[in-house]
Design a protein around this motif. Structure first.
Motif, PDB file in Angstrom:
ATOM      1  N   LEU A 138       0.965  -1.288  -0.138  1.00  0.00           N
ATOM      2  CA  LEU A 138      -0.089  -0.607  -0.391  1.00  0.00           C
ATOM      3  C   LEU A 138       0.820   1.644  -0.035  1.00  0.00           C
ATOM      4  N   LEU A 139       2.197   1.212   1.175  1.00  0.00           N
ATOM      5  CA  LEU A 139       3.394   2.875   0.879  1.00  0.00           C
ATOM      6  C   LEU A 139       3.247   2.696  -0.443  1.00  0.00           C
ATOM      7  N   ALA A 140       3.590   1.057  -1.372  1.00  0.00           N
ATOM      8  CA  ALA A 140       4.478   1.698  -2.495  1.00  0.00           C
ATOM      9  C   ALA A 140       4.116   2.113  -3.734  1.00  0.00           C
ATOM     10  N   ALA A 141       2.142   1.686  -3.549  1.00  0.00           N
ATOM     11  CA  ALA A 141       0.722   2.771  -4.142  1.00  0.00           C
ATOM     12  C   ALA A 141       2.152   3.811  -4.211  1.00  0.00           C
ATOM     13  N   TYR A 142       1.159   4.329  -2.790  1.00  0.00           N
ATOM     14  CA  TYR A 142       1.262   5.414  -2.444  1.00  0.00           C
ATOM     15  C   TYR A 142       3.207   6.057  -2.643  1.00  0.00           C
ATOM     16  N   LEU A 143       3.730   6.108  -2.400  1.00  0.00           N
ATOM     17  CA  LEU A 143       5.066   6.089  -2.856  1.00  0.00           C
ATOM     18  C   LEU A 143       4.807   6.804  -4.858  1.00  0.00           C
ATOM     19  N   SER A 144       4.786   5.575  -5.524  1.00  0.00           N
ATOM     20  CA  SER A 144       4.631   5.615  -7.027  1.00  0.00           C
ATOM     21  C   SER A 144       3.880   6.742  -7.481  1.00  0.00           C
ATOM     22  N   GLN A 145       2.231   6.951  -6.450  1.00  0.00           N
ATOM     23  CA  GLN A 145       1.497   8.019  -7.523  1.00  0.00           C
ATOM     24  C   GLN A 145       2.293   9.102  -6.927  1.00  0.00           C
ATOM     25  N   ALA A 146       2.856   9.646  -5.787  1.00  0.00           N
ATOM     26  CA  ALA A 146       3.101  10.771  -5.729  1.00  0.00           C
ATOM     27  C   ALA A 146       4.644  10.455  -5.989  1.00  0.00           C
ATOM     28  N   MET A 147       5.169  10.235  -6.623  1.00  0.00           N
ATOM     29  CA  MET A 147       7.047  10.648  -7.499  1.00  0.00           C
ATOM     30  C   MET A 147       5.661  10.402  -8.999  1.00  0.00           C
ATOM     31  N   GLY A 148       5.482  10.064  -9.488  1.00  0.00           N
ATOM     32  CA  GLY A 148       4.896   9.458 -10.838  1.00  0.00           C
ATOM     33  C   GLY A 148       5.309   8.707 -11.610  1.00  0.00           C
ATOM     34  N   LEU A 149       5.900   7.369 -10.754  1.00  0.00           N
ATOM     35  CA  LEU A 149       6.337   6.824 -11.263  1.00  0.00           C
ATOM     36  C   LEU A 149       5.735   5.209 -11.651  1.00  0.00           C
ATOM     37  N   CYS A 150       3.920   5.533 -11.200  1.00  0.00           N
ATOM     38  CA  CYS A 150       3.432   4.432 -11.351  1.00  0.00           C
ATOM     39  C   CYS A 150       2.840   3.865 -13.239  1.00  0.00           C
ATOM     40  N   GLN A 151       3.197   2.957 -13.485  1.00  0.00           N
ATOM     41  CA  GLN A 151       3.193   2.285 -14.714  1.00  0.00           C
ATOM     42  C   GLN A 151       1.366   2.474 -14.597  1.00  0.00           C
ATOM     43  N   GLN A 152       0.447   2.496 -15.965  1.00  0.00           N
ATOM     44  CA  GLN A 152      -0.648   3.517 -15.869  1.00  0.00           C
ATOM     45  C   GLN A 152      -1.232   2.185 -16.608  1.00  0.00           C
ATOM     46  N   GLU A 153      -2.621   1.458 -16.682  1.00  0.00           N
ATOM     47  CA  GLU A 153      -3.338   0.451 -17.562  1.00  0.00           C
ATOM     48  C   GLU A 153      -4.422   1.061 -17.501  1.00  0.00           C
ATOM     49  N   GLN A 154      -5.264   1.355 -18.829  1.00  0.00           N
ATOM     50  CA  GLN A 154      -6.594   1.203 -18.609  1.00  0.00           C
ATOM     51  C   GLN A 154      -7.240  -0.183 -19.005  1.00  0.00           C
ATOM     52  N   VAL A 155      -8.641  -0.243 -18.556  1.00  0.00           N
ATOM     53  CA  VAL A 155      -9.058  -1.348 -18.248  1.00  0.00           C
ATOM     54  C   VAL A 155     -10.793  -1.242 -18.091  1.00  0.00           C
ATOM     55  N   SER A 156     -11.147  -2.473 -18.959  1.00  0.00           N
ATOM     56  CA  SER A 156     -12.212  -1.991 -18.905  1.00  0.00           C
ATOM     57  C   SER A 156     -13.392  -1.656 -18.050  1.00  0.00           C
ATOM     58  N   ASP A 157     -14.495  -1.825 -17.832  1.00  0.00           N
ATOM     59  CA  ASP A 157     -15.288  -1.467 -16.674  1.00  0.00           C
ATOM     60  C   ASP A 157     -15.835  -2.937 -16.345  1.00  0.00           C
ATOM     61  N   GLN A 158     -16.283  -4.197 -17.269  1.00  0.00           N
ATOM     62  CA  GLN A 158     -16.107  -5.438 -17.049  1.00  0.00           C
ATOM     63  C   GLN A 158     -15.458  -6.146 -16.082  1.00  0.00           C
ATOM     64  N   LYS A 159     -13.752  -5.903 -16.752  1.00  0.00           N
ATOM     65  CA  LYS A 159     -12.324  -6.348 -16.299  1.00  0.00           C
ATOM     66  C   LYS A 159     -12.408  -5.413 -14.591  1.00  0.00           C
ATOM     67  N   MET A 160     -12.638  -4.775 -14.664  1.00  0.00           N
ATOM     68  CA  MET A 160     -12.242  -3.927 -12.850  1.00  0.00           C
ATOM     69  C   MET A 160     -13.611  -4.013 -12.657  1.00  0.00           C
ATOM     70  N   THR A 161     -14.587  -4.476 -12.838  1.00  0.00           N
ATOM     71  CA  THR A 161     -16.047  -5.136 -11.748  1.00  0.00           C
ATOM     72  C   THR A 161     -15.467  -6.949 -11.180  1.00  0.00           C
ATOM     73  N   HIS A 162     -14.316  -7.409 -11.972  1.00  0.00           N
ATOM     74  CA  HIS A 162     -13.983  -8.855 -11.458  1.00  0.00           C
ATOM     75  C   HIS A 162     -12.485  -8.447 -10.968  1.00  0.00           C
ATOM     76  N   ILE A 163     -11.818  -7.446 -10.963  1.00  0.00           N
ATOM     77  CA  ILE A 163     -10.669  -6.906  -9.583  1.00  0.00           C
ATOM     78  C   ILE A 163     -11.188  -6.894  -8.070  1.00  0.00           C
ATOM     79  N   LEU A 164     -12.407  -5.488  -8.568  1.00  0.00           N
ATOM     80  CA  LEU A 164     -12.778  -5.530  -7.807  1.00  0.00           C
ATOM     81  C   LEU A 164     -13.333  -6.236  -7.100  1.00  0.00           C
ATOM     82  N   SER A 165     -13.950  -7.516  -7.368  1.00  0.00           N
ATOM     83  CA  SER A 165     -15.228  -8.933  -6.784  1.00  0.00           C
ATOM     84  C   SER A 165     -14.164  -9.830  -6.285  1.00  0.00           C
ATOM     85  N   GLY A 166     -12.432  -9.404  -6.457  1.00  0.00           N
ATOM     86  CA  GLY A 166     -11.331 -10.872  -6.270  1.00  0.00           C
ATOM     87  C   GLY A 166     -11.027 -11.514  -7.571  1.00  0.00           C
ATOM     88  N   LYS A 167     -12.135 -11.914  -8.413  1.00  0.00           N
ATOM     89  CA  LYS A 167     -11.775 -12.121  -9.838  1.00  0.00           C
ATOM     90  C   LYS A 167     -10.970 -12.165 -11.002  1.00  0.00           C
TER      91      LYS A 167
END
Length: 140
Positions: free
Chosen positions: A106-135
């Motif tokens: 979680l700290l790595a997520a905050y730090l990478s965001q703050a430092m602008g070093l986070c890789q970016q990936e666009q996903v569909s709403d359907q895939k995000m639903t699967h990710i949020l549900s743990g699938k």
């Protein structure tokens, strides 16, 4: 942990973001402060950021999740919006024992965001639903 410590952590991350955007480095005083506030996981989180292990997933509906590839090779889906990581360290040290503010993922997520070093990936709403549900294994 008291709300004042969370406020200190938030201010520290803002200072890091401001300084890193200007200089592309983290000065020693901020490194010391990170270590003081977040403990040993600060160094581990910075290692994950250095290895580019954090990916921000975004969907057209505006949902966001962070996937962090841990040192063991396990992929953890973290949520900065609700300050949560499914890893065992978060469950034990943050939720159960209340001895840490967050885990290294979680700290790595905050730090990478703050430092602008986070890789970016666009996903569909359907895939995000699967990710949020743990699938996360579902293909879309």
């Amino acid at each position: 942990m008291g709300s004042s410590l969370l406020s200190v952590a938030e201010q520290l991350l803002k200072a890091l973001q401001r300084t890193y955007s200007e200089t592309n480095q983290i000065p020693d005083d901020l490194l010391i402060a990170l270590r003081f506030v977040f403990g040993q996981c600060a160094l581990q989180a910075l290692g994950l950021v250095d290895q580019r292990s954090v990916t921000c997933l975004s969907s057209p509906s505006g949902r966001k999740a962070f996937q962090v590839l841990g040192g063991s090779g396990h992929l953890y889906t973290c949520f900065t919006s609700c300050h949560y990581c499914p890893c065992p360290a978060f469950s034990f040290s943050v939720l159960r024992r209340i001895e840490s503010l967050m885990c290294k993922h979680l700290l790595a997520a905050y730090l990478s965001q703050a430092m602008g070093l986070c890789q970016q990936e666009q996903v569909s709403d359907q895939k995000m639903t699967h990710i949020l549900s743990g699938k996360t294994g579902a293909s879309t």
